[in-house]
Design a protein around this motif. Structure first.
Motif, PDB file in Angstrom:
ATOM      1  N   GLN A   5       0.828  -1.209   0.000  1.00  0.00           N
ATOM      2  CA  GLN A   5       0.000   0.000   0.000  1.00  0.00           C
ATOM      3  C   GLN A   5       0.861   1.257   0.000  1.00  0.00           C
ATOM      4  O   GLN A   5       0.407   2.333  -0.379  1.00  0.00           O
ATOM      5  CB  GLN A   5      -0.913   0.001   1.215  1.00  0.00           C
ATOM      6  CG  GLN A   5      -0.169  -0.030   2.529  1.00  0.00           C
ATOM      7  CD  GLN A   5      -1.099  -0.111   3.727  1.00  0.00           C
ATOM      8  OE1 GLN A   5      -2.273   0.191   3.624  1.00  0.00           O
ATOM      9  NE2 GLN A   5      -0.570  -0.523   4.860  1.00  0.00           N
ATOM     10  N   GLY A   6       2.126   1.092   0.407  1.00  0.00           N
ATOM     11  CA  GLY A   6       3.039   2.225   0.394  1.00  0.00           C
ATOM     12  C   GLY A   6       3.217   2.808  -0.990  1.00  0.00           C
ATOM     13  O   GLY A   6       3.533   3.992  -1.135  1.00  0.00           O
ATOM     14  N   VAL A   7       3.014   1.999  -2.016  1.00  0.00           N
ATOM     15  CA  VAL A   7       3.122   2.496  -3.383  1.00  0.00           C
ATOM     16  C   VAL A   7       2.098   3.597  -3.624  1.00  0.00           C
ATOM     17  O   VAL A   7       2.417   4.670  -4.146  1.00  0.00           O
ATOM     18  CB  VAL A   7       2.944   1.339  -4.390  1.00  0.00           C
ATOM     19  CG1 VAL A   7       2.795   1.882  -5.796  1.00  0.00           C
ATOM     20  CG2 VAL A   7       4.120   0.379  -4.302  1.00  0.00           C
ATOM     21  N   GLU A   8       0.879   3.324  -3.220  1.00  0.00           N
ATOM     22  CA  GLU A   8      -0.166   4.337  -3.403  1.00  0.00           C
ATOM     23  C   GLU A   8       0.151   5.577  -2.568  1.00  0.00           C
ATOM     24  O   GLU A   8       0.054   6.706  -3.054  1.00  0.00           O
ATOM     25  CB  GLU A   8      -1.528   3.763  -2.989  1.00  0.00           C
ATOM     26  CG  GLU A   8      -2.662   4.760  -3.198  1.00  0.00           C
ATOM     27  CD  GLU A   8      -4.022   4.178  -2.800  1.00  0.00           C
ATOM     28  OE1 GLU A   8      -4.069   3.074  -2.228  1.00  0.00           O
ATOM     29  OE2 GLU A   8      -5.036   4.846  -3.065  1.00  0.00           O
ATOM     30  N   TRP A   9       0.547   5.357  -1.330  1.00  0.00           N
ATOM     31  CA  TRP A   9       0.851   6.479  -0.458  1.00  0.00           C
ATOM     32  C   TRP A   9       1.931   7.365  -1.062  1.00  0.00           C
ATOM     33  O   TRP A   9       1.820   8.594  -1.071  1.00  0.00           O
ATOM     34  CB  TRP A   9       1.324   5.981   0.917  1.00  0.00           C
ATOM     35  CG  TRP A   9       0.290   5.209   1.667  1.00  0.00           C
ATOM     36  CD1 TRP A   9      -0.996   4.971   1.274  1.00  0.00           C
ATOM     37  CD2 TRP A   9       0.454   4.571   2.930  1.00  0.00           C
ATOM     38  NE1 TRP A   9      -1.633   4.220   2.222  1.00  0.00           N
ATOM     39  CE2 TRP A   9      -0.777   3.955   3.247  1.00  0.00           C
ATOM     40  CE3 TRP A   9       1.510   4.445   3.820  1.00  0.00           C
ATOM     41  CZ2 TRP A   9      -0.971   3.241   4.419  1.00  0.00           C
ATOM     42  CZ3 TRP A   9       1.316   3.735   4.992  1.00  0.00           C
ATOM     43  CH2 TRP A   9       0.093   3.133   5.295  1.00  0.00           C
ATOM     44  N   CYS A  10       2.982   6.731  -1.557  1.00  0.00           N
ATOM     45  CA  CYS A  10       4.121   7.496  -2.060  1.00  0.00           C
ATOM     46  C   CYS A  10       3.802   8.191  -3.376  1.00  0.00           C
ATOM     47  O   CYS A  10       4.252   9.314  -3.616  1.00  0.00           O
ATOM     48  CB  CYS A  10       5.334   6.584  -2.215  1.00  0.00           C
ATOM     49  SG  CYS A  10       6.025   6.105  -0.614  1.00  0.00           S
ATOM     50  N   LEU A  11       3.030   7.542  -4.218  1.00  0.00           N
ATOM     51  CA  LEU A  11       2.649   8.207  -5.465  1.00  0.00           C
ATOM     52  C   LEU A  11       1.820   9.454  -5.164  1.00  0.00           C
ATOM     53  O   LEU A  11       2.059  10.532  -5.726  1.00  0.00           O
ATOM     54  CB  LEU A  11       1.860   7.233  -6.358  1.00  0.00           C
ATOM     55  CG  LEU A  11       2.712   6.182  -7.060  1.00  0.00           C
ATOM     56  CD1 LEU A  11       1.832   5.138  -7.737  1.00  0.00           C
ATOM     57  CD2 LEU A  11       3.634   6.825  -8.085  1.00  0.00           C
ATOM     58  N   HIS A  12       0.882   9.322  -4.253  1.00  0.00           N
ATOM     59  CA  HIS A  12       0.083  10.492  -3.882  1.00  0.00           C
ATOM     60  C   HIS A  12       0.970  11.556  -3.236  1.00  0.00           C
ATOM     61  O   HIS A  12       0.740  12.754  -3.413  1.00  0.00           O
ATOM     62  CB  HIS A  12      -1.045  10.092  -2.934  1.00  0.00           C
ATOM     63  CG  HIS A  12      -2.267   9.587  -3.636  1.00  0.00           C
ATOM     64  ND1 HIS A  12      -3.204  10.417  -4.197  1.00  0.00           N
ATOM     65  CD2 HIS A  12      -2.695   8.319  -3.877  1.00  0.00           C
ATOM     66  CE1 HIS A  12      -4.177   9.686  -4.750  1.00  0.00           C
ATOM     67  NE2 HIS A  12      -3.892   8.403  -4.576  1.00  0.00           N
ATOM     68  N   THR A  13       1.976  11.114  -2.510  1.00  0.00           N
ATOM     69  CA  THR A  13       2.863  12.062  -1.832  1.00  0.00           C
ATOM     70  C   THR A  13       3.666  12.883  -2.830  1.00  0.00           C
ATOM     71  O   THR A  13       3.735  14.115  -2.725  1.00  0.00           O
ATOM     72  CB  THR A  13       3.812  11.317  -0.886  1.00  0.00           C
ATOM     73  OG1 THR A  13       3.036  10.683   0.129  1.00  0.00           O
ATOM     74  CG2 THR A  13       4.814  12.270  -0.265  1.00  0.00           C
ATOM     75  N   VAL A  14       4.269  12.206  -3.800  1.00  0.00           N
ATOM     76  CA  VAL A  14       5.065  12.965  -4.768  1.00  0.00           C
ATOM     77  C   VAL A  14       4.170  13.875  -5.608  1.00  0.00           C
ATOM     78  O   VAL A  14       4.564  14.983  -5.982  1.00  0.00           O
ATOM     79  CB  VAL A  14       5.903  12.034  -5.674  1.00  0.00           C
ATOM     80  CG1 VAL A  14       6.967  11.331  -4.863  1.00  0.00           C
ATOM     81  CG2 VAL A  14       5.031  11.037  -6.408  1.00  0.00           C
ATOM     82  N   VAL A  15       2.955  13.431  -5.886  1.00  0.00           N
ATOM     83  CA  VAL A  15       2.029  14.291  -6.624  1.00  0.00           C
ATOM     84  C   VAL A  15       1.669  15.509  -5.778  1.00  0.00           C
ATOM     85  O   VAL A  15       1.584  16.630  -6.283  1.00  0.00           O
ATOM     86  CB  VAL A  15       0.764  13.504  -7.012  1.00  0.00           C
ATOM     87  CG1 VAL A  15      -0.314  14.444  -7.564  1.00  0.00           C
ATOM     88  CG2 VAL A  15       1.100  12.440  -8.038  1.00  0.00           C
ATOM     89  N   LEU A  16       1.505  15.273  -4.494  1.00  0.00           N
ATOM     90  CA  LEU A  16       1.191  16.399  -3.604  1.00  0.00           C
ATOM     91  C   LEU A  16       2.364  17.378  -3.536  1.00  0.00           C
ATOM     92  O   LEU A  16       2.177  18.599  -3.647  1.00  0.00           O
ATOM     93  CB  LEU A  16       0.868  15.869  -2.205  1.00  0.00           C
ATOM     94  CG  LEU A  16       0.312  16.886  -1.214  1.00  0.00           C
ATOM     95  CD1 LEU A  16      -1.043  17.399  -1.684  1.00  0.00           C
ATOM     96  CD2 LEU A  16       0.189  16.273   0.179  1.00  0.00           C
ATOM     97  N   LEU A  17       3.557  16.847  -3.396  1.00  0.00           N
ATOM     98  CA  LEU A  17       4.735  17.719  -3.346  1.00  0.00           C
ATOM     99  C   LEU A  17       4.892  18.464  -4.663  1.00  0.00           C
ATOM    100  O   LEU A  17       5.356  19.612  -4.679  1.00  0.00           O
ATOM    101  CB  LEU A  17       5.991  16.887  -3.056  1.00  0.00           C
ATOM    102  CG  LEU A  17       6.097  16.328  -1.639  1.00  0.00           C
ATOM    103  CD1 LEU A  17       7.291  15.385  -1.512  1.00  0.00           C
ATOM    104  CD2 LEU A  17       6.212  17.462  -0.621  1.00  0.00           C
TER     105      LEU A  17
END
Lengths: 156, 156
Positions: A5-17
DNA sequence: GATCCAATACTCGGATAGCTGGTGTCCGAGTAACAGAGG
DNA sequence: CCTCTGTTACTCGGACACCAGCTATCCGAGTATTGGATC
Protein backbone atom coordinates in the motif's frame (compact mmCIF):
# COMPACT_ATOMS: atom_id res chain seq x y z
CA UNK A 1 -0.15 -10.91 -5.34
CA UNK A 2 -0.48 -7.27 -4.50
CA UNK A 3 1.68 -4.20 -4.34
CA UNK A 4 2.46 -2.70 -0.97
CA UNK A 5 0.00 0.00 0.00
CA UNK A 6 3.04 2.22 0.39
CA UNK A 7 3.12 2.50 -3.38
CA UNK A 8 -0.17 4.34 -3.40
CA UNK A 9 0.85 6.48 -0.46
CA UNK A 10 4.12 7.50 -2.06
CA UNK A 11 2.65 8.21 -5.47
CA UNK A 12 0.08 10.49 -3.88
CA UNK A 13 2.86 12.06 -1.83
CA UNK A 14 5.06 12.96 -4.77
CA UNK A 15 2.03 14.29 -6.62
CA UNK A 16 1.19 16.40 -3.60
CA UNK A 17 4.74 17.72 -3.35
CA UNK A 18 4.58 18.46 -7.05
CA UNK A 19 1.78 20.93 -6.28
CA UNK A 20 3.90 22.85 -3.79
CA UNK A 21 6.27 25.62 -4.97
CA UNK A 22 9.78 24.18 -5.31
CA UNK A 23 8.33 20.78 -4.43
CA UNK A 24 8.43 21.38 -0.71
CA UNK A 25 9.66 20.88 1.85
CA UNK A 26 6.70 19.54 3.76
CA UNK A 27 7.07 17.85 7.14
CA UNK A 28 5.94 14.28 7.26
CA UNK A 29 3.13 14.76 9.74
CA UNK A 30 1.46 17.31 7.48
CA UNK A 31 1.51 14.97 4.50
CA UNK A 32 0.23 12.14 6.66
CA UNK A 33 -2.57 14.25 8.06
CA UNK A 34 -3.48 15.54 4.63
CA UNK A 35 -4.03 12.02 3.33
CA UNK A 36 -5.15 10.41 6.56
CA UNK A 37 -2.13 8.10 6.78
CA UNK A 38 -0.54 6.58 9.90
CA UNK A 39 2.34 8.96 10.40
CA UNK A 40 4.92 6.57 11.81
CA UNK A 41 4.36 3.74 9.41
CA UNK A 42 4.25 6.20 6.55
CA UNK A 43 7.77 7.21 7.57
CA UNK A 44 9.06 3.82 6.56
CA UNK A 45 8.21 4.43 2.93
CA UNK A 46 9.46 8.00 2.78
CA UNK A 47 12.84 6.73 3.92
CA UNK A 48 12.89 4.44 0.92
CA UNK A 49 12.14 7.33 -1.41
CA UNK A 50 14.99 9.34 0.08
CA UNK A 51 17.34 6.39 -0.24
CA UNK A 52 16.34 6.03 -3.88
CA UNK A 53 17.00 9.71 -4.54
CA UNK A 54 13.41 10.61 -5.33
CA UNK A 55 13.00 12.86 -2.31
CA UNK A 56 15.35 15.01 -0.27
CA UNK A 57 14.94 15.19 3.48
CA UNK A 58 15.91 18.06 5.75
CA UNK A 59 15.75 17.95 9.51
CA UNK A 60 15.00 20.55 12.10
CA UNK A 61 12.31 23.23 12.18
CA UNK A 62 10.96 24.16 8.74
CA UNK A 63 12.37 20.87 7.52
CA UNK A 64 10.62 18.00 5.82
CA UNK A 65 10.60 16.25 2.47
CA UNK A 66 10.77 17.76 -0.96
CA UNK A 67 11.17 16.49 -4.50
CA UNK A 68 14.79 15.83 -5.39
CA UNK A 69 14.15 17.05 -8.93
CA UNK A 70 11.41 18.87 -10.84
CA UNK A 71 8.34 16.72 -11.33
CA UNK A 72 9.02 16.54 -15.05
CA UNK A 73 12.11 14.46 -14.31
CA UNK A 74 10.64 11.98 -11.86
CA UNK A 75 8.79 9.02 -13.27
CA UNK A 76 6.15 6.93 -11.55
CA UNK A 77 8.38 3.93 -12.08
CA UNK A 78 11.10 5.48 -9.94
CA UNK A 79 8.64 5.75 -7.09
CA UNK A 80 7.43 2.17 -7.48
CA UNK A 81 10.98 0.91 -7.90
CA UNK A 82 12.06 2.64 -4.71
CA UNK A 83 9.53 0.64 -2.75
CA UNK A 84 9.17 -2.65 -4.57
CA UNK A 85 12.63 -3.02 -6.03
CA UNK A 86 13.62 -3.16 -9.66
CA UNK A 87 13.35 -6.85 -10.27
CA UNK A 88 10.53 -8.54 -12.12
CA UNK A 89 7.87 -10.10 -9.95
CA UNK A 90 8.47 -13.36 -11.78
CA UNK A 91 11.54 -15.25 -10.60
CA UNK A 92 12.52 -18.06 -12.96
CA UNK A 93 13.71 -21.01 -10.95
CA UNK A 94 14.91 -22.89 -14.02
CA UNK A 95 12.78 -25.88 -13.23
CA UNK A 96 13.47 -27.12 -16.74
CA UNK A 97 16.86 -28.13 -15.37
CA UNK A 98 15.34 -30.00 -12.43
CA UNK A 99 13.67 -33.37 -11.99
CA UNK A 100 13.74 -36.49 -14.13
CA UNK A 101 13.09 -34.49 -17.29
CA UNK A 102 15.91 -32.07 -16.67
CA UNK A 103 17.48 -30.41 -19.67
CA UNK A 104 21.25 -30.28 -19.88
CA UNK A 105 22.95 -26.96 -19.12
CA UNK A 106 24.06 -26.72 -22.76
CA UNK A 107 20.41 -26.69 -23.79
CA UNK A 108 19.73 -23.79 -21.46
CA UNK A 109 21.97 -21.05 -22.73
CA UNK A 110 18.95 -18.87 -23.36
CA UNK A 111 16.08 -18.13 -20.99
CA UNK A 112 13.13 -20.45 -21.50
CA UNK A 113 10.10 -19.28 -23.44
CA UNK A 114 8.08 -18.78 -20.28
CA UNK A 115 10.80 -16.68 -18.70
CA UNK A 116 11.05 -14.57 -21.83
CA UNK A 117 7.31 -14.03 -22.00
CA UNK A 118 7.12 -12.97 -18.37
CA UNK A 119 10.06 -10.65 -18.89
CA UNK A 120 8.39 -8.98 -21.86
CA UNK A 121 5.17 -8.56 -19.89
CA UNK A 122 7.03 -7.07 -16.96
CA UNK A 123 8.92 -4.65 -19.17
CA UNK A 124 5.61 -3.63 -20.72
CA UNK A 125 4.26 -2.85 -17.25
CA UNK A 126 7.38 -1.02 -16.24
CA UNK A 127 7.40 0.91 -19.49
CA UNK A 128 3.94 2.28 -18.84
CA UNK A 129 5.04 3.59 -15.46
CA UNK A 130 8.29 4.97 -16.83
CA UNK A 131 6.33 6.89 -19.44
CA UNK A 132 4.39 8.82 -16.80
CA UNK A 133 6.07 11.61 -14.88
CA UNK A 134 5.05 13.19 -11.62
CA UNK A 135 4.35 16.38 -13.56
CA UNK A 136 1.94 14.45 -15.77
CA UNK A 137 0.05 13.25 -12.73
CA UNK A 138 0.01 16.70 -11.18
CA UNK A 139 -1.39 18.05 -14.43
CA UNK A 140 -4.37 15.75 -14.12
CA UNK A 141 -5.32 17.11 -10.73
CA UNK A 142 -8.14 19.66 -11.14
CA UNK A 143 -6.83 23.17 -10.78
CA UNK A 144 -9.12 24.15 -7.91
CA UNK A 145 -7.96 21.08 -6.00
CA UNK A 146 -4.34 22.10 -6.57
CA UNK A 147 -5.10 25.58 -5.26
CA UNK A 148 -6.86 24.17 -2.24
CA UNK A 149 -3.97 21.87 -1.44
CA UNK A 150 -1.43 24.65 -1.82
CA UNK A 151 -3.35 26.93 0.48
CA UNK A 152 -3.80 24.21 3.06
CA UNK A 153 -0.16 23.18 3.15
CA UNK A 154 2.05 26.17 2.40
CA UNK A 155 2.68 28.20 5.53
CA UNK A 156 0.55 25.83 7.53
CA UNK B 1 6.21 -8.09 -4.52
CA UNK B 2 6.47 -11.40 -6.26
CA UNK B 3 4.22 -13.86 -8.02
CA UNK B 4 3.54 -17.18 -6.40
CA UNK B 5 6.00 -19.84 -7.51
CA UNK B 6 2.97 -21.84 -8.53
CA UNK B 7 2.70 -19.60 -11.57
CA UNK B 8 5.96 -20.93 -12.95
CA UNK B 9 5.06 -24.49 -12.06
CA UNK B 10 1.70 -24.27 -13.77
CA UNK B 11 2.98 -22.58 -16.88
CA UNK B 12 5.59 -25.30 -17.30
CA UNK B 13 2.90 -27.88 -16.64
CA UNK B 14 0.53 -26.70 -19.35
CA UNK B 15 3.45 -26.44 -21.75
CA UNK B 16 4.40 -29.99 -20.88
CA UNK B 17 0.85 -31.23 -21.37
CA UNK B 18 0.82 -29.41 -24.68
CA UNK B 19 3.62 -31.70 -25.82
CA UNK B 20 1.59 -34.82 -25.08
CA UNK B 21 -0.88 -36.21 -27.67
CA UNK B 22 -4.38 -34.97 -26.82
CA UNK B 23 -2.85 -32.96 -24.03
CA UNK B 24 -2.74 -35.83 -21.60
CA UNK B 25 -3.84 -37.14 -19.24
CA UNK B 26 -0.77 -37.29 -17.07
CA UNK B 27 -0.94 -38.21 -13.39
CA UNK B 28 0.25 -35.55 -11.04
CA UNK B 29 3.19 -37.45 -9.62
CA UNK B 30 4.69 -37.88 -13.08
CA UNK B 31 4.53 -34.16 -13.80
CA UNK B 32 5.97 -33.38 -10.39
CA UNK B 33 8.81 -35.84 -10.85
CA UNK B 34 9.51 -34.58 -14.34
CA UNK B 35 10.05 -31.04 -13.06
CA UNK B 36 11.36 -31.88 -9.61
CA UNK B 37 8.40 -30.34 -7.79
CA UNK B 38 6.99 -31.21 -4.35
CA UNK B 39 4.11 -33.44 -5.38
CA UNK B 40 1.65 -32.58 -2.63
CA UNK B 41 2.12 -28.86 -2.64
CA UNK B 42 2.03 -28.88 -6.41
CA UNK B 43 -1.44 -30.39 -6.11
CA UNK B 44 -2.70 -27.19 -4.58
CA UNK B 45 -2.08 -25.28 -7.77
CA UNK B 46 -3.40 -27.92 -10.15
CA UNK B 47 -6.70 -27.77 -8.30
CA UNK B 48 -6.86 -24.08 -9.09
CA UNK B 49 -6.27 -24.75 -12.76
CA UNK B 50 -9.08 -27.30 -12.81
CA UNK B 51 -11.39 -24.90 -11.03
CA UNK B 52 -10.57 -22.24 -13.61
CA UNK B 53 -11.33 -24.61 -16.46
CA UNK B 54 -7.80 -24.72 -17.82
CA UNK B 55 -7.26 -28.39 -17.01
CA UNK B 56 -9.54 -31.40 -16.76
CA UNK B 57 -8.94 -33.96 -14.05
CA UNK B 58 -9.83 -37.63 -14.15
CA UNK B 59 -9.47 -39.98 -11.22
CA UNK B 60 -8.67 -43.64 -10.98
CA UNK B 61 -6.05 -45.68 -12.85
CA UNK B 62 -4.87 -44.09 -16.11
CA UNK B 63 -6.30 -40.85 -14.82
CA UNK B 64 -4.56 -37.52 -14.31
CA UNK B 65 -4.67 -34.01 -15.70
CA UNK B 66 -5.05 -32.95 -19.29
CA UNK B 67 -5.61 -29.69 -21.13
CA UNK B 68 -9.26 -28.66 -21.18
CA UNK B 69 -8.81 -27.28 -24.71
CA UNK B 70 -6.20 -27.38 -27.48
CA UNK B 71 -3.11 -25.37 -26.60
CA UNK B 72 -4.00 -22.84 -29.27
CA UNK B 73 -7.00 -21.79 -27.21
CA UNK B 74 -5.38 -21.48 -23.80
CA UNK B 75 -3.55 -18.27 -23.02
CA UNK B 76 -0.80 -17.75 -20.50
CA UNK B 77 -3.00 -15.15 -18.84
CA UNK B 78 -5.64 -17.77 -18.10
CA UNK B 79 -3.04 -19.78 -16.23
CA UNK B 80 -1.80 -16.79 -14.26
CA UNK B 81 -5.34 -15.62 -13.58
CA UNK B 82 -6.30 -19.03 -12.24
CA UNK B 83 -3.62 -18.73 -9.57
CA UNK B 84 -3.30 -15.05 -8.82
CA UNK B 85 -6.82 -13.88 -9.52
CA UNK B 86 -7.98 -11.43 -12.15
CA UNK B 87 -7.68 -8.23 -10.20
CA UNK B 88 -4.91 -5.70 -10.62
CA UNK B 89 -2.12 -5.88 -8.08
CA UNK B 90 -2.76 -2.24 -7.30
CA UNK B 91 -5.71 -1.62 -5.03
CA UNK B 92 -6.74 2.03 -4.93
CA UNK B 93 -7.79 2.95 -1.43
CA UNK B 94 -9.10 6.35 -2.48
CA UNK B 95 -6.88 8.14 -0.03
CA UNK B 96 -7.71 11.36 -1.85
CA UNK B 97 -11.00 11.18 0.01
CA UNK B 98 -9.30 10.72 3.38
CA UNK B 99 -7.54 13.03 5.80
CA UNK B 100 -7.65 16.76 6.24
CA UNK B 101 -7.21 17.32 2.52
CA UNK B 102 -10.04 15.01 1.53
CA UNK B 103 -11.78 15.71 -1.74
CA UNK B 104 -15.55 15.66 -1.79
CA UNK B 105 -17.29 12.62 -3.29
CA UNK B 106 -18.59 14.77 -6.14
CA UNK B 107 -15.00 15.48 -7.13
CA UNK B 108 -14.24 11.78 -7.28
CA UNK B 109 -16.59 10.49 -9.90
CA UNK B 110 -13.67 9.29 -11.96
CA UNK B 111 -10.69 7.23 -10.80
CA UNK B 112 -7.74 9.38 -9.84
CA UNK B 113 -4.82 9.80 -12.21
CA UNK B 114 -2.68 7.40 -10.24
CA UNK B 115 -5.35 4.75 -10.28
CA UNK B 116 -5.81 5.16 -14.01
CA UNK B 117 -2.10 4.94 -14.68
CA UNK B 118 -1.75 1.78 -12.65
CA UNK B 119 -4.73 0.30 -14.39
CA UNK B 120 -3.26 1.00 -17.82
CA UNK B 121 0.04 -0.55 -16.77
CA UNK B 122 -1.70 -3.62 -15.42
CA UNK B 123 -3.74 -4.05 -18.58
CA UNK B 124 -0.55 -3.76 -20.59
CA UNK B 125 0.98 -6.57 -18.55
CA UNK B 126 -2.14 -8.69 -18.83
CA UNK B 127 -2.35 -8.03 -22.54
CA UNK B 128 1.13 -9.43 -23.11
CA UNK B 129 0.18 -12.63 -21.34
CA UNK B 130 -3.17 -12.86 -23.13
CA UNK B 131 -1.37 -12.60 -26.44
CA UNK B 132 0.66 -15.74 -25.81
CA UNK B 133 -0.97 -19.15 -26.08
CA UNK B 134 0.20 -22.43 -24.69
CA UNK B 135 0.74 -23.58 -28.26
CA UNK B 136 3.08 -20.63 -28.81
CA UNK B 137 5.14 -21.65 -25.82
CA UNK B 138 5.20 -25.30 -26.89
CA UNK B 139 6.40 -24.18 -30.30
CA UNK B 140 9.44 -22.57 -28.71
CA UNK B 141 10.54 -25.78 -27.07
CA UNK B 142 13.30 -27.40 -29.17
CA UNK B 143 11.97 -30.34 -31.15
CA UNK B 144 14.37 -32.89 -29.71
CA UNK B 145 13.34 -31.81 -26.22
CA UNK B 146 9.70 -32.29 -27.13
CA UNK B 147 10.47 -35.78 -28.45
CA UNK B 148 12.39 -36.62 -25.32
CA UNK B 149 9.59 -35.45 -23.08
CA UNK B 150 6.99 -37.37 -25.03
CA UNK B 151 9.03 -40.56 -24.88
CA UNK B 152 9.61 -40.14 -21.18
CA UNK B 153 6.01 -39.50 -20.24
CA UNK B 154 3.73 -41.35 -22.66
CA UNK B 155 3.25 -44.94 -21.57
CA UNK B 156 5.51 -44.38 -18.60
C1' DG C 1 21.86 47.90 18.61
C1' DA C 2 24.69 43.98 17.05
C1' DT C 3 26.76 39.58 18.14
C1' DC C 4 27.39 35.35 20.22
C1' DC C 5 25.79 31.29 22.63
C1' DA C 6 22.98 27.97 24.77
C1' DA C 7 18.60 25.92 25.23
C1' DT C 8 14.78 24.22 22.75
C1' DA C 9 11.64 22.14 19.78
C1' DC C 10 11.27 20.09 15.63
C1' DT C 11 12.63 16.87 12.02
C1' DC C 12 14.28 12.48 10.08
C1' DG C 13 16.71 7.65 10.53
C1' DG C 14 17.34 2.92 12.22
C1' DA C 15 15.97 -1.04 15.00
C1' DT C 16 12.22 -3.82 17.01
C1' DA C 17 7.27 -6.69 17.52
C1' DG C 18 2.77 -8.45 15.22
C1' DC C 19 -0.26 -10.31 11.60
C1' DT C 20 -1.93 -11.73 6.90
C1' DG C 21 -1.18 -14.58 2.89
C1' DG C 22 1.72 -17.72 0.49
C1' DT C 23 4.07 -22.26 1.67
C1' DG C 24 4.01 -26.94 3.00
C1' DT C 25 1.54 -31.20 4.59
C1' DC C 26 -2.02 -34.39 5.82
C1' DC C 27 -5.97 -37.66 5.07
C1' DG C 28 -10.48 -38.95 2.91
C1' DA C 29 -13.67 -39.67 -1.41
C1' DG C 30 -14.32 -41.52 -5.78
C1' DT C 31 -13.28 -44.17 -10.06
C1' DA C 32 -11.37 -47.16 -13.76
C1' DA C 33 -8.91 -51.23 -14.32
C1' DC C 34 -8.25 -55.94 -13.33
C1' DA C 35 -8.77 -60.73 -11.93
C1' DG C 36 -11.52 -64.47 -10.95
C1' DA C 37 -15.71 -67.13 -10.91
C1' DG C 38 -19.65 -68.52 -13.28
C1' DG C 39 -22.41 -69.43 -17.43
C1' DC D 1 -14.86 -68.30 -24.85
C1' DC D 2 -17.81 -64.53 -22.98
C1' DT D 3 -19.95 -62.08 -19.09
C1' DC D 4 -20.60 -60.49 -14.69
C1' DT D 5 -18.96 -58.99 -10.24
C1' DG D 6 -16.13 -57.89 -6.43
C1' DT D 7 -11.69 -56.41 -5.26
C1' DT D 8 -7.96 -53.54 -5.83
C1' DA D 9 -4.99 -49.88 -6.67
C1' DC D 10 -4.78 -45.56 -8.35
C1' DT D 11 -6.29 -40.79 -8.85
C1' DC D 12 -7.94 -36.28 -7.33
C1' DG D 13 -10.25 -33.01 -3.75
C1' DG D 14 -10.66 -30.53 0.64
C1' DA D 15 -8.99 -29.30 5.32
C1' DC D 16 -5.16 -28.33 8.64
C1' DA D 17 -0.14 -26.31 10.51
C1' DC D 18 3.98 -23.25 9.40
C1' DC D 19 6.83 -19.29 7.92
C1' DA D 20 8.41 -15.06 5.23
C1' DG D 21 7.25 -10.43 4.20
C1' DC D 22 4.25 -6.64 4.70
C1' DT D 23 2.29 -4.05 8.55
C1' DA D 24 2.73 -1.38 12.62
C1' DT D 25 5.43 0.88 16.34
C1' DC D 26 9.11 2.42 19.20
C1' DC D 27 13.15 5.30 20.50
C1' DG D 28 17.53 7.71 19.31
C1' DA D 29 20.40 11.22 16.34
C1' DG D 30 20.86 15.57 14.31
C1' DT D 31 19.67 20.49 13.08
C1' DA D 32 17.55 25.22 12.40
C1' DT D 33 15.24 28.29 15.20
C1' DT D 34 14.76 31.25 19.04
C1' DG D 35 15.50 33.70 23.07
C1' DG D 36 18.63 35.79 26.20
C1' DA D 37 23.00 37.44 27.79
C1' DT D 38 26.99 39.93 26.53
C1' DC D 39 29.81 43.40 24.18
Amino acid sequence: MKLSQGVEWCLHTVVLLGQIPQGGPLPRHLIARHHGLPDEYFAKYLKLLVKAGVLLASTGPRGGYRLARPGEHITAWEVVEAIEGDQSFFHCQEIRQCGSGAASPEECNEPCAIHQMMQVAFLSWKEQLSRTTVADLVGQVPEHVRDRNRLALVNA
